[in-house]
Scaffold this motif. Structure first.
Motif, PDB file in Angstrom:
ATOM      1  N   GLN A 119      -2.939   2.493  -3.534  1.00 23.55           N
ATOM      2  CA  GLN A 119      -1.575   2.677  -4.046  1.00 23.55           C
ATOM      3  C   GLN A 119      -0.554   2.054  -3.104  1.00 23.55           C
ATOM      4  O   GLN A 119       0.432   1.452  -3.554  1.00 23.55           O
ATOM      5  N   TRP A 127      -0.649  -1.644  -3.604  1.00 22.06           N
ATOM      6  CA  TRP A 127      -0.104  -1.983  -4.912  1.00 22.06           C
ATOM      7  C   TRP A 127       1.422  -2.012  -4.854  1.00 22.06           C
ATOM      8  O   TRP A 127       2.060  -2.910  -5.402  1.00 22.06           O
ATOM      9  N   LYS A 174       3.864  -5.227  -5.575  1.00 22.28           N
ATOM     10  CA  LYS A 174       4.912  -5.143  -6.598  1.00 22.28           C
ATOM     11  C   LYS A 174       6.259  -5.568  -6.027  1.00 22.28           C
ATOM     12  O   LYS A 174       7.019  -6.300  -6.663  1.00 22.28           O
ATOM     13  N   ASP A 217       3.439  -8.059 -15.274  1.00 20.49           N
ATOM     14  CA  ASP A 217       2.778  -6.863 -14.750  1.00 20.49           C
ATOM     15  C   ASP A 217       1.541  -7.272 -13.959  1.00 20.49           C
ATOM     16  O   ASP A 217       0.418  -7.182 -14.434  1.00 20.49           O
ATOM     17  N   THR A 253      -1.193  -7.149 -10.755  1.00 18.01           N
ATOM     18  CA  THR A 253      -1.890  -6.172  -9.929  1.00 18.01           C
ATOM     19  C   THR A 253      -2.624  -6.931  -8.825  1.00 18.01           C
ATOM     20  O   THR A 253      -2.701  -8.173  -8.864  1.00 18.01           O
TER      21      THR A 253
END
Length: 294
Positions: free
Chosen positions: A218, A221, A225, A236, A238
């Protein structure tokens, strides 16, 4: 049934060497099944029939779940009952007749080389955080490794002298070469960035968070982002997007599919072949070498 589920998860962990994410997924799917069975006044897996399981699948379909989600639930159910049958806890496997729905394979999201270049230029390498983030992004794109593999790397897995990293995937490991750009970013991070975060000399993780503990999925990530938005990439994306982009860019520049398969750690080459249909030849003449940042 909850106790049986706990024993099944323990079996996966100790005997099958499954990943933590896989175990969490199985547990989530099967707890939902147990709740359904409780509602049907079924409190023992030995009482479950194929008709009960088909009724459960009908309920899942009524929730308008994606085909991939239903397929994953079926895989979880089948794995459980195969285990129970093998252990002699059920006399027959009621999941044998379950058939997963056809899952439409979507083409993975791919960044252009220009987008990747903008993304990788975002970290401020005048700060320790920027050095760490740059090293992580460069390494992810240089090797195509999974984010789970990236965050579990230890300092001992990195060999800057010979330019490679040892990547661990469950019970296997593979050696992946790294290019000069990634190598420089890692060297800068090791020399000027890592000690800023890591105060415990016994910490083995290559990449840590600001508290000096191993970076989480997380956490990375969120890092990705933030830089994607700063680079003007509003799709979007990843961490897996960089893995897909690595594969396509390598093939676009003439790398053979077998080598890409080995670097990605795919056990079946069919998993790698999906990238062949993605305009592989379109940008071949743009690059000098197999990887655009080498």
């Amino acid at each position: 049934m909850e106790r049986t589920l706990a024993e099944f998860i323990a079996y996966l962990h100790t005997t099958k060497n499954t990943s933590n994410n896989t175990e969490i997924s199985y547990q989530r799917d099967l707890k939902k099944l147990i709740r359904y069975l409780d509602g049907q006044n079924i409190h023992d897996f030995a009482e479950v029939t194929s008709l009960d399981l088909k009724g459960y699948l009908s309920e899942l379909k009524s929730e308008n779940l994606a085909s991939s989600t239903i397929s994953r639930n079926i895989a979880s159910i089948r794995a459980l009952f195969q285990y129970l049958f093998k252990e002699g806890r059920v006399t027959a496997d009621p999941s044998e007749e379950l058939k997963p729905p056809k899952v439409e394979k979507k083409m993975p999201e791919i960044l252009s080389v220009q987008e990747v270049d903008r993304l990788l230029k975002q970290p401020n390498i005048n700060t320790a955080k920027g050095l760490r983030d740059s090293a992580m992004l460069e390494l992810l794109y240089a090797t195509g490794m999974r984010v789970s593999e990236l965050i579990h790397l230890q300092v001992s897995d990195l060999n800057l002298q010979f330019g490679y990293v040892i990547c661990h995937d469950t019970d296997k490991e593979r050696i992946i070469p790294i290019g000069n750009v990634s190598k420089r970013a890692l060297a800068e991070y090791m020399e000027h960035g890592r000690d800023y975060f890591v105060k415990n000399k016994n910490e083995k993780s290559l990449f840590t968070n600001c508290s000096g503990r191993s970076m989480s999925r997380q956490g990375f990530w969120k890092v990705l982002k933030g830089y994607a938005e700063a680079a003007g990439i509003y799709r979007d994306i990843t961490p897996h997007t960089l893995r897909h982009s690595f594969a396509v860019h390598m093939l676009q520049n003439g790398a053979d599919i077998k080598s890409v398969q080995e670097m990605l750690g795919h056990s079946d080459i069919s998993s790698t072949q999906i990238y062949l249909g993605m305009n592989v030849a379109k940008m071949r003449d743009v690059y000098m070498k197999a990887h655009p940042r080498h």
